[in-house]
Write a protein that holds these residues in place. Sequence first.
Motif, PDB file in Angstrom:
ATOM      1  N   ASP A 137      -4.225  23.337  22.720  1.00 31.31           N
ATOM      2  CA  ASP A 137      -3.056  23.946  22.067  1.00 31.31           C
ATOM      3  C   ASP A 137      -3.267  25.453  22.152  1.00 31.31           C
ATOM      4  N   LYS A 144      -4.717  15.819  10.467  1.00 32.69           N
ATOM      5  CA  LYS A 144      -3.666  16.720  10.970  1.00 32.69           C
ATOM      6  C   LYS A 144      -4.172  18.141  10.737  1.00 32.69           C
ATOM      7  N   ASN A 145      -4.525  18.832  11.809  1.00 26.13           N
ATOM      8  CA  ASN A 145      -5.151  20.174  11.696  1.00 26.13           C
ATOM      9  C   ASN A 145      -6.293  20.132  10.676  1.00 26.13           C
ATOM     10  N   GLU A 174       0.893  21.907  23.288  1.00 26.57           N
ATOM     11  CA  GLU A 174       1.426  22.950  22.404  1.00 26.57           C
ATOM     12  C   GLU A 174       1.073  24.309  22.976  1.00 26.57           C
ATOM     13  N   PHE A 230       0.230  11.311  13.438  1.00 22.68           N
ATOM     14  CA  PHE A 230      -0.343  12.088  12.335  1.00 22.68           C
ATOM     15  C   PHE A 230      -1.012  11.089  11.398  1.00 22.68           C
ATOM     16  N   TYR A 290      -2.470  29.166  21.254  1.00 21.59           N
ATOM     17  CA  TYR A 290      -1.812  30.121  20.359  1.00 21.59           C
ATOM     18  C   TYR A 290      -2.445  31.502  20.487  1.00 21.59           C
ATOM     19  N   ASP A 291      -3.456  31.610  21.313  1.00 23.91           N
ATOM     20  CA  ASP A 291      -4.197  32.863  21.452  1.00 23.91           C
ATOM     21  C   ASP A 291      -3.895  33.528  22.773  1.00 23.91           C
ATOM     22  N   GLU A 317       7.610  20.561  21.685  1.00 22.52           N
ATOM     23  CA  GLU A 317       7.178  19.772  20.524  1.00 22.52           C
ATOM     24  C   GLU A 317       7.992  20.165  19.295  1.00 22.52           C
ATOM     25  N   ASN A 347      -5.241  16.583  21.141  1.00 24.26           N
ATOM     26  CA  ASN A 347      -5.030  18.031  21.262  1.00 24.26           C
ATOM     27  C   ASN A 347      -6.090  18.779  20.462  1.00 24.26           C
ATOM     28  N   PHE A 380       5.612  24.753  21.160  1.00 24.97           N
ATOM     29  CA  PHE A 380       5.695  24.193  19.813  1.00 24.97           C
ATOM     30  C   PHE A 380       6.925  24.706  19.053  1.00 24.97           C
ATOM     31  N   ASN A 414      -4.178  14.766  15.144  1.00 26.30           N
ATOM     32  CA  ASN A 414      -3.693  16.095  15.541  1.00 26.30           C
ATOM     33  C   ASN A 414      -4.724  17.169  15.196  1.00 26.30           C
ATOM     34  N   GLU A 415      -5.163  17.867  16.214  1.00 29.76           N
ATOM     35  CA  GLU A 415      -6.130  18.962  16.028  1.00 29.76           C
ATOM     36  C   GLU A 415      -7.255  18.596  15.054  1.00 29.76           C
ATOM     37  N   ASN A 469       6.666  20.399  12.521  1.00 34.28           N
ATOM     38  CA  ASN A 469       6.031  19.292  11.808  1.00 34.28           C
ATOM     39  C   ASN A 469       6.983  18.451  10.958  1.00 34.28           C
ATOM     40  N   ARG A 487       2.364  28.517  21.820  1.00 33.15           N
ATOM     41  CA  ARG A 487       3.249  29.265  20.931  1.00 33.15           C
ATOM     42  C   ARG A 487       4.589  29.517  21.630  1.00 33.15           C
TER      43      ARG A 487
HETATM   44  C1  N0T Z   1      -0.637  23.698  15.420  1.00 36.63           C
HETATM   45  C2  N0T Z   1       0.682  24.204  14.874  1.00 36.63           C
HETATM   46  C3  N0T Z   1       1.203  23.068  14.032  1.00 36.63           C
HETATM   47  C4  N0T Z   1      -4.038  33.496  16.467  1.00 36.63           C
HETATM   48  C5  N0T Z   1       0.695  25.506  14.127  1.00 36.63           C
HETATM   49  C6  N0T Z   1      -2.160  25.516  15.584  1.00 36.63           C
HETATM   50  C7  N0T Z   1       0.800  21.880  14.858  1.00 36.63           C
HETATM   51  C8  N0T Z   1      -0.635  22.195  15.097  1.00 36.63           C
HETATM   52  N1  N0T Z   1      -1.786  24.331  14.921  1.00 36.63           N
HETATM   53  O1  N0T Z   1       2.020  25.870  13.837  1.00 36.63           O
HETATM   54  O2  N0T Z   1       0.628  22.997  12.772  1.00 36.63           O
HETATM   55  O3  N0T Z   1       0.963  20.643  14.237  1.00 36.63           O
HETATM   56  O4  N0T Z   1      -1.146  21.332  16.058  1.00 36.63           O
HETATM   57  C9  N0T Z   1      -3.215  26.284  14.883  1.00 36.63           C
HETATM   58  C10 N0T Z   1      -3.521  27.535  15.629  1.00 36.63           C
HETATM   59  C11 N0T Z   1      -3.294  28.796  14.870  1.00 36.63           C
HETATM   60  C12 N0T Z   1      -3.981  29.867  15.670  1.00 36.63           C
HETATM   61  C13 N0T Z   1      -3.643  31.282  15.379  1.00 36.63           C
HETATM   62  C14 N0T Z   1      -4.418  32.099  16.368  1.00 36.63           C
END
Ligand code: N0T
Length: 522
Positions: A318, A110-111, A342, A106, A320-321, A39, A279, A368, A181-182, A42, A344
């Motif tokens: 998505d 968006k988030n 998405e 978007f 990220y964790d 992806e 997402n 991402f 988005n989110e 942004n 990380r």
């Molecule tokens: C995501 C991306 C972008 C430890 C963050 C994730 C994308 C969006 N958001 O770069 O903004 O557009 O969908 C948020 C998760 C952060 C979690 C940190 C956890």
Amino acid sequence: LLVTSFVNADNTKAPYLAKKDAVSQLIVNDKPFLILGGELGNSSASSIDDLKSIFPKLQKMGLNTVLVPAYWELIEKEEGKYDYTLTDEAINLARKHNLKIVFLWFGSWKNSMSCYAPLWIKENSRKYPRAVTKSGKPLEMMSAFSESNLNVDKRAFSHFLNHLAEYDKEDQTVIMIQVENEIGMLEDAREYGKVADQKFASDVPARFIDYLKKNKNTLQPSLLKRWKDNGFKTKGSWTEIFGEGLETDELFMAYAYAEYVQQVAKAGKEKYNIPMYLNAALNSRGRKPGAYPSAGPLAHLLDIWRFAAPAIDILAPDIYDPGFPDWIKQYQTNGNPLFIPEIRLEEADAARAFYAFGEHDAMGFSPFSIEDVPNPESYPLTKSYSILHQLNSLLIEKQGLGKTNGVIFDNVNKERIIERNNYRFIFRHDFTLGWSPQAKDGSIWPETGALIIELSPTEYIVAGTGVVLSFESIAGNKKAGIGYIDQIKITDGKIVPVKRLNGDQSHQGRHLRIPVGEWDIQ
Ligand code: N0T
């Protein structure tokens, strides 16, 4: 004699989802398609120069798909006037570089925020109201309870989809759309204010109660429990049916978001019926509703979302964790295909991709801000994608049949045993081998992973990085051994043996090994 063939435009199908055994597959240009994706960050799709420099890089990485933002505020800068310069350019570049596109709408959200709503909306909050907290504090985000908000998003989205149908249906460069988005409420677990409060006090829609009744056996545990604890009532307000509390506030809010998104998605599909997904920003660290982006398509709310937003085909995490395997498990459920739009961007994604496709029949995988990869040719994910690309038709053929598995290892999870046919497959992290210095020196091990495909009860393909596999017979009185191991490659769907690996490479036939730092198919 001059012969020519032509396509009847009316017969050109859009991409679609089709059931195959236990899974759904994405069909593009009449063939099942696995997304080896990434992806864009942004802001990267708001500059044609950026797009031009990024797309060749993505092609070098072996991606077959790129996820690209479509910004409402730039598409409809002036109310009712639409400009598709950026999205058309992305499509043209994708065609040139042999990529498919998933557009990210978007739109209203968006988030959680509404930063991509056009300025004429932001400047007119009387007409386009924002969400309000319990204490009456106005938030930046647009309210989900406003007809005028819904109508302008719907209008723009369907205009966009109509344009895509005209511009791309023949080609199918665009294969799927992410709606918003989110999505997620913040500060409180639900919106307050006149309309929201009044809806909250009204009866839970009867059709939703019917759905609960019909699906009692498969409802998600947390939803079932709240309903049960309040006596399985079949008529009443949200608190009467599900009890007081932040969790009920969140259920209510999820229903409201889902109804809104349903309208937007449906309006789009009426113009161009291609697959759509949402997402979710996951709720990590055990926070309470309101403290994390609440009421989005989270794992514990999938029932509500699937019921109230049936035009959405896939709900997607998505990631990220930490805890990748646990998160994705929650999303391959009740026929929801696993798509990871998405994750990380890190080197470990190379291992995770094998796990997602091998263990969960994933439809796609997409780190991402993919354009940030420093070294496209030698990046670990590039190597994994090259292998997955070779395995593409085999994976597609085996999806939904239970003939594949995936493994993933790190310092903590070092071993996984899989029983299949008459054998016990013992997969381990490569550094568990006694002779590797890292076995005991306390260093942090890189994440490694692989997938295994059963070709027949005695023939298997293992592909991945940093794993070792030994095996034994399940029957106690029998011994099992390796017949032979070949390194292979797959070209045009054909398995081509490259090298026999029966000596040192397999510890003289004791195990199959793909060392850390190497990628292989054996
Ligand atoms: C995501 C991306 C972008 C430890 C963050 C994730 C994308 C969006 N958001 O770069 O903004 O557009 O969908 C948020 C998760 C952060 C979690 C940190 C956890």
